[in-house]
Design a protein around this motif. Structure first.
Motif, short mmCIF file in Angstrom:
data_model
loop_
_atom_site.label_atom_id
_atom_site.label_comp_id
_atom_site.label_asym_id
_atom_site.label_seq_id
_atom_site.Cartn_x
_atom_site.Cartn_y
_atom_site.Cartn_z
N VAL A 1 0.78 -1.08 -0.19
CA VAL A 1 -0.08 -0.13 -0.12
C VAL A 1 0.93 1.05 -0.04
N VAL A 2 0.44 2.05 -0.71
CA VAL A 2 1.18 3.49 -0.93
C VAL A 2 0.68 4.43 0.14
N LEU A 3 1.61 4.86 1.07
CA LEU A 3 1.30 5.58 2.46
C LEU A 3 1.42 6.98 2.15
N CYS B 1 6.08 3.75 0.81
CA CYS B 1 4.91 2.41 0.94
C CYS B 1 5.27 1.74 2.15
N LYS B 2 4.20 0.81 2.24
CA LYS B 2 4.08 0.10 3.51
C LYS B 2 5.34 -1.19 3.30
N ASP B 3 5.98 -1.07 2.20
CA ASP B 3 6.91 -2.21 2.18
C ASP B 3 8.38 -1.59 2.83
N LYS B 4 8.11 -0.47 3.18
CA LYS B 4 9.23 0.44 3.81
C LYS B 4 10.23 1.18 2.90
N LYS B 5 9.92 1.25 1.76
CA LYS B 5 10.73 1.71 0.55
C LYS B 5 10.51 2.92 0.40
N ALA C 1 15.13 3.62 -2.42
CA ALA C 1 15.82 3.26 -1.08
C ALA C 1 15.20 2.21 -0.34
N ASN C 2 15.85 1.36 0.27
CA ASN C 2 15.66 0.19 1.21
C ASN C 2 16.38 0.42 2.34
N LYS D 1 13.01 2.97 8.59
CA LYS D 1 11.75 2.57 7.95
C LYS D 1 10.80 3.56 7.54
N VAL D 2 10.62 4.22 6.20
CA VAL D 2 10.07 5.25 5.78
C VAL D 2 8.58 5.24 6.02
N ASN D 3 7.97 6.13 6.46
CA ASN D 3 6.30 6.41 6.43
C ASN D 3 5.92 7.33 5.60
N ARG D 4 6.54 8.60 5.72
CA ARG D 4 6.12 9.75 5.10
C ARG D 4 7.26 10.32 4.49
N VAL D 5 6.90 11.12 3.37
CA VAL D 5 7.95 11.72 2.51
C VAL D 5 7.31 13.12 1.99
N VAL D 6 8.30 14.09 1.88
CA VAL D 6 8.05 15.34 1.26
C VAL D 6 9.45 15.98 0.64
#
Length: 486
Positions: free
Chosen positions: A177-179, A194-198, A213-214, A219-224
């Motif tokens: 799922v795209v977060l 993404c929920k796959d932490k990438k 990036a992985n 572990k990525v949740n939000r990006v700007v």
């Protein structure tokens, strides 16, 4: 040796948060209790929209921004969705157009009258069907009119051209799922978490993943996107489950430039970036704090400024566009904080303390305005244009002459890149199974009713035919014709 100050000089070093007086808040709103990680709030210079708690479908209220105080329990709502509303976003170029997405797998476009709602609004100007599962996220293109992005639980991102009411591109590179979705300034690049932490940087028109990036320590949740700095900022958790932010070079995601731990709380960190002041705001879901930083291209990159504190936890935050701010009070940012337990929407202004009452040009540079830089067809053909800038000194009260025109032909579903967007996808959860079951039951009921109506129509036609055959006029005519022939 000359003396040097231990702090970095900045015009935003003393920015402070000011909560609006109680009479300028919005009260009595049944804010949704949905646990989906969205803001459930959207703001522009004319209206405030909040997703509300409702039974048997999804709804949200739209309130004129100047209508403060307690809201009537029977205040009109936008209530056309069959499932819970998960995200709402105002069109950046048309203050009366708002998009919503829902658990019913649809995206809908609504037009709000200038004076606000007088009765419940159930008919959208456009219904968009293309996702096979619920749609959790929508974003308008920052410089192009009529382009909307939607991300669903089918792991796909669809690009909609609202001038024709159909999906024109599909991005199918995610494995979960795209977060979060974020655009660069001109809208030529799309960053997703993404929920796959990438973390991914995508060219949206081709769907090509330019960078990925992985990083296991973050572990990525939000990006700007950070404006024109060619930098990305992400919020997430470290390997020790502490809240963390990381700064990235958009052209090289192999390693973050810096990482910084924030605290040990568990709530999601929402990042907000102001490209005009280069300030970053971090707001935690479930707590009342908003931290803010100044971002630079040189070390230390992130300069902590101050923290706004409040005892009331926030469920989500809406952000006022620049042309809706009070420049006379040196306001550089404004949040609308959702306090679920009190049914309260609380404006919070970020103010630069200045003694002079004249227009402060150094804190209000030219900013993206309310006019699109290009049409949907131009952007889809490969043209990139930066936003049309405006001055807040003269232009923020300028009326927008853009008119939204919905296509005459609406299409439920479609085929993009040779793939059927409404293909049968097996449900993964019990809720999805129930929704599919009820959808099929509705379809069966509709088909049965249609079949019964056709049976009745057939019987009526058969009776009319028998009546015509047994009519005396026809019998007499037949007899007369037989006599004449004799």
């Amino acid at each position: 040796m000359s003396w040097r100050p231990t702090y970095r000089s900045s015009k935003f070093r003393n920015v402070y948060g000011k909560v609006a007086n109680r009479e300028h808040c919005f009260e009595g709103i049944p804010i949704t209790k949905n646990v989906h990680d969205n803001h459930f709030c959207a703001v522009n210079a004319k209206f405030l929209a909040i997703v509300t708690e409702s039974a048997g479908g999804g709804s949200f209220v739209v309130i004129p921004i100047t209508q403060f105080g307690r809201i009537d329990p029977h205040y009109p709502k936008v209530c056309g969705h069959q499932g819970k509303v998960l995200d709402i976003k105002w069109n950046p170029f048309h203050d009366n157009i708002i998009a919503s997405c829902s658990e019913d797998s649809s995206v809908r476009i609504w037009e709000i009258p200038d004076e606000g709602l007088r009765r419940n609004l159930t008919e959208p100007v456009l219904e968009l069907y293309g996702h096979s599962r619920r749609v959790g996220l929508i974003e308008w293109h920052p410089t192009t009119s009529g382009i909307l992005f939607s991300a669903g639980y089918d792991y796909k991102i669809l690009i909609w051209n609202l001038e024709i009411g159909e999906p024109v591109k599909m991005i199918d590179c995610h494995t979960d799922v795209v977060l979060c979705m974020s655009f660069n300034t001109e809208g030529s690049l799309l960053a997703t978490s993404c929920k796959d932490k990438k973390l991914r940087v995508i060219e949206p028109r081709s769907g090509k993943v330019l960078q990925e990036a992985n990083f296991k320590n973050h572990k990525v949740n939000r990006v700007v996107f950070l404006g024109n700095m060619k930098r990305l900022l992400t919020t997430g958790v470290s390997r020790w489950n502490t809240r963390q932010i990381a700064l990235w070079d958009q052209e090289d995601l192999s390693m973050p430039i810096i990482e910084e731990e924030i605290d040990g709380l568990s709530g999601l960190l929402f990042p907000f970036y102001d490209a005009d002041t280069h300030m970053l705001y971090l707001a935690g879901k479930g707590d009342g704090n908003i931290r803010y930083y100044e971002i630079t291209l040189e070390k230390p990159y992130l300069q902590y400024l101050m923290e706004f504190r409040s005892p009331a936890p926030q469920k989500g935050l809406g952000v006022m566009p620049k042309h809706g701010l009070d420049v006379g009070a040196c306001e550089v940012f404004r949040f609308y904080k959702l306090v679920t337990l009190k049914g309260l929407i609380e404006p919070i202004s970020m103010i630069v303390p200045r003694r002079s009452e004249t227009y402060q040009e150094d804190i209000y540079p030219m900013t993206p305005g309310t006019e699109p830089a290009q049409s949907a067809d131009e952007w889809l053909s490969g043209i990139n244009r930066g936003p049309v800038l405006m001055s807040l000194k003269e232009g923020y009260n300028r009326p927008n002459k853009l008119v939204f025109k919905a296509p005459v032909k609406e299409k439920k579903g479609g085929v993009v890149n040779g793939i059927d967007l409404l293909e049968n996808v097996p449900p993964r959860t019990e809720n999805e199974l129930l929704r599919m079951f009820f959808r099929q039951q509705e379809e069966l009921r509709r088909l049965k009713d249609e079949l019964a109506q056709k049976d009745i129509k057939i019987r009526q036609l058969e009776l009319e035919l028998n009546n015509l055959r047994n009519s005396p006029n026809i019998t007499n005519n037949n007899n007369s014709s037989n006599g004449s022939s004799i």
